[in-house]
Design a protein around this motif. Sequence first.
Motif, PDB file in Angstrom:
ATOM      1  N   LEU A   9       8.741   5.762   7.818  1.00  0.00           N
ATOM      2  CA  LEU A   9       8.026   4.484   7.893  1.00  0.00           C
ATOM      3  C   LEU A   9       6.518   4.697   7.819  1.00  0.00           C
ATOM      4  N   LEU A  10       6.029   5.737   8.477  1.00  0.00           N
ATOM      5  CA  LEU A  10       4.597   6.049   8.391  1.00  0.00           C
ATOM      6  C   LEU A  10       4.195   6.384   6.957  1.00  0.00           C
ATOM      7  N   ALA A  11       5.042   7.131   6.242  1.00  0.00           N
ATOM      8  CA  ALA A  11       4.737   7.485   4.852  1.00  0.00           C
ATOM      9  C   ALA A  11       4.738   6.248   3.958  1.00  0.00           C
ATOM     10  N   LYS A  12       5.696   5.341   4.188  1.00  0.00           N
ATOM     11  CA  LYS A  12       5.754   4.110   3.384  1.00  0.00           C
ATOM     12  C   LYS A  12       4.535   3.233   3.665  1.00  0.00           C
ATOM     13  N   ARG A  13       4.153   3.136   4.934  1.00  0.00           N
ATOM     14  CA  ARG A  13       2.978   2.352   5.295  1.00  0.00           C
ATOM     15  C   ARG A  13       1.727   2.946   4.657  1.00  0.00           C
ATOM     16  N   GLN A  14       1.604   4.276   4.705  1.00  0.00           N
ATOM     17  CA  GLN A  14       0.455   4.952   4.107  1.00  0.00           C
ATOM     18  C   GLN A  14       0.396   4.699   2.605  1.00  0.00           C
ATOM     19  N   SER A  15       1.554   4.703   1.955  1.00  0.00           N
ATOM     20  CA  SER A  15       1.622   4.443   0.519  1.00  0.00           C
ATOM     21  C   SER A  15       1.132   3.029   0.188  1.00  0.00           C
ATOM     22  N   LEU A  16       1.590   2.045   0.966  1.00  0.00           N
ATOM     23  CA  LEU A  16       1.135   0.663   0.741  1.00  0.00           C
ATOM     24  C   LEU A  16      -0.359   0.525   1.007  1.00  0.00           C
TER      25      LEU A  16
ATOM     26  N   ARG B 118      -2.210   2.127  -1.949  1.00  0.00           N
ATOM     27  CA  ARG B 118      -2.015   1.405  -3.210  1.00  0.00           C
ATOM     28  C   ARG B 118      -2.830   0.121  -3.257  1.00  0.00           C
ATOM     29  N   TYR B 119      -2.901  -0.584  -2.119  1.00  0.00           N
ATOM     30  CA  TYR B 119      -3.587  -1.876  -2.098  1.00  0.00           C
ATOM     31  C   TYR B 119      -4.925  -1.837  -1.359  1.00  0.00           C
ATOM     32  N   ASN B 120      -5.371  -0.636  -0.948  1.00  0.00           N
ATOM     33  CA  ASN B 120      -6.652  -0.468  -0.269  1.00  0.00           C
ATOM     34  C   ASN B 120      -6.738  -1.358   0.977  1.00  0.00           C
ATOM     35  N   LEU B 121      -5.732  -1.221   1.847  1.00  0.00           N
ATOM     36  CA  LEU B 121      -5.654  -2.025   3.060  1.00  0.00           C
ATOM     37  C   LEU B 121      -5.831  -1.149   4.298  1.00  0.00           C
TER      38      LEU B 121
ATOM     39  N   PRO C  79      -1.129 -26.323  -4.441  1.00  0.00           N
ATOM     40  CA  PRO C  79      -0.417 -25.313  -5.245  1.00  0.00           C
ATOM     41  C   PRO C  79      -0.981 -23.917  -5.034  1.00  0.00           C
ATOM     42  N   ASP C  80      -0.134 -22.921  -5.229  1.00  0.00           N
ATOM     43  CA  ASP C  80      -0.548 -21.530  -5.080  1.00  0.00           C
ATOM     44  C   ASP C  80      -1.170 -21.071  -6.388  1.00  0.00           C
ATOM     45  N   THR C  81      -2.485 -20.916  -6.396  1.00  0.00           N
ATOM     46  CA  THR C  81      -3.194 -20.527  -7.619  1.00  0.00           C
ATOM     47  C   THR C  81      -3.689 -19.082  -7.556  1.00  0.00           C
ATOM     48  N   ARG C  82      -3.186 -18.315  -6.587  1.00  0.00           N
ATOM     49  CA  ARG C  82      -3.602 -16.926  -6.482  1.00  0.00           C
ATOM     50  C   ARG C  82      -3.013 -16.115  -7.642  1.00  0.00           C
ATOM     51  N   SER C  83      -3.714 -15.052  -8.011  1.00  0.00           N
ATOM     52  CA  SER C  83      -3.223 -14.179  -9.075  1.00  0.00           C
ATOM     53  C   SER C  83      -2.030 -13.379  -8.567  1.00  0.00           C
ATOM     54  N   LYS C  84      -1.264 -12.813  -9.478  1.00  0.00           N
ATOM     55  CA  LYS C  84      -0.112 -11.972  -9.106  1.00  0.00           C
ATOM     56  C   LYS C  84      -0.581 -10.776  -8.278  1.00  0.00           C
ATOM     57  N   ALA C  85      -1.735 -10.221  -8.629  1.00  0.00           N
ATOM     58  CA  ALA C  85      -2.272  -9.077  -7.886  1.00  0.00           C
ATOM     59  C   ALA C  85      -2.590  -9.476  -6.446  1.00  0.00           C
ATOM     60  N   GLN C  86      -3.201 -10.634  -6.259  1.00  0.00           N
ATOM     61  CA  GLN C  86      -3.531 -11.089  -4.906  1.00  0.00           C
ATOM     62  C   GLN C  86      -2.255 -11.393  -4.119  1.00  0.00           C
ATOM     63  N   GLN C  87      -1.247 -11.947  -4.768  1.00  0.00           N
ATOM     64  CA  GLN C  87       0.024 -12.199  -4.088  1.00  0.00           C
ATOM     65  C   GLN C  87       0.674 -10.897  -3.645  1.00  0.00           C
ATOM     66  N   ALA C  88       0.570  -9.852  -4.476  1.00  0.00           N
ATOM     67  CA  ALA C  88       1.138  -8.544  -4.126  1.00  0.00           C
ATOM     68  C   ALA C  88       0.405  -7.940  -2.926  1.00  0.00           C
TER      69      ALA C  88
ATOM     70  N   ILE D 129       3.130  -4.234   5.989  1.00  0.00           N
ATOM     71  CA  ILE D 129       2.428  -3.316   6.890  1.00  0.00           C
ATOM     72  C   ILE D 129       2.486  -3.834   8.321  1.00  0.00           C
ATOM     73  N   ASP D 130       2.273  -5.125   8.499  1.00  0.00           N
ATOM     74  CA  ASP D 130       2.324  -5.713   9.833  1.00  0.00           C
ATOM     75  C   ASP D 130       3.721  -5.565  10.435  1.00  0.00           C
ATOM     76  N   ALA D 131       4.762  -5.814   9.663  1.00  0.00           N
ATOM     77  CA  ALA D 131       6.130  -5.683  10.166  1.00  0.00           C
ATOM     78  C   ALA D 131       6.436  -4.229  10.525  1.00  0.00           C
ATOM     79  N   MET D 132       5.995  -3.293   9.692  1.00  0.00           N
ATOM     80  CA  MET D 132       6.203  -1.873   9.990  1.00  0.00           C
ATOM     81  C   MET D 132       5.481  -1.486  11.281  1.00  0.00           C
ATOM     82  N   ASN D 133       4.258  -1.960  11.439  1.00  0.00           N
ATOM     83  CA  ASN D 133       3.492  -1.654  12.651  1.00  0.00           C
ATOM     84  C   ASN D 133       4.195  -2.172  13.894  1.00  0.00           C
ATOM     85  N   ARG D 134       4.690  -3.393  13.846  1.00  0.00           N
ATOM     86  CA  ARG D 134       5.373  -3.950  15.016  1.00  0.00           C
ATOM     87  C   ARG D 134       6.623  -3.143  15.355  1.00  0.00           C
ATOM     88  N   SER D 135       7.347  -2.695  14.341  1.00  0.00           N
ATOM     89  CA  SER D 135       8.528  -1.866  14.583  1.00  0.00           C
ATOM     90  C   SER D 135       8.137  -0.530  15.206  1.00  0.00           C
ATOM     91  N   MET D 136       7.096   0.095  14.663  1.00  0.00           N
ATOM     92  CA  MET D 136       6.691   1.409  15.174  1.00  0.00           C
ATOM     93  C   MET D 136       6.095   1.321  16.574  1.00  0.00           C
TER      94      MET D 136
END
Length: 113
Positions: free
Chosen positions: A44-51, A54-57, A77-86, A94-101
């Motif tokens: 889970l830590l590795a997956k969180r680190q990857s996200l 990848r998204y600079n979070l 309406p949702d006018t956000r770009s696909k990148a922003q939605q991702a 990340i938040d869900a992983m953190n709460r689990s950990m």
Amino acid sequence: MRASLIVLPLCLFLASCGSDSLVGHQERNIMSSLPYDSTPCNTLLAKRQSLMSRYNLDENAKPVVSATPLGLGPVVPDTRSKAQQAVEQARGEIDAMNRSMVRRKCIPAPPKA
């Protein structure tokens, strides 16, 4: 009778707005942490680190829900770009992983703000 013919298309239009609304999409990014409880901490830590990379979070990223004025959230309406939605979806993961950990004591709880 004529008034109802004018109101009917307006009601149909407003009903269809809720299916693709900004707030609806943002609320879908708030995920449950329970599915991550069966994943080992190091995986889970590795997956969180990857996200995060990848998204600079940040490691304490939280999902964002916009405050819309006058309760118009379901019709904006949702006018956000696909990148922003991702990026926003990654924030929710990340938040869900953190709460689990934190719950399983894999990582310390973040300080209270």
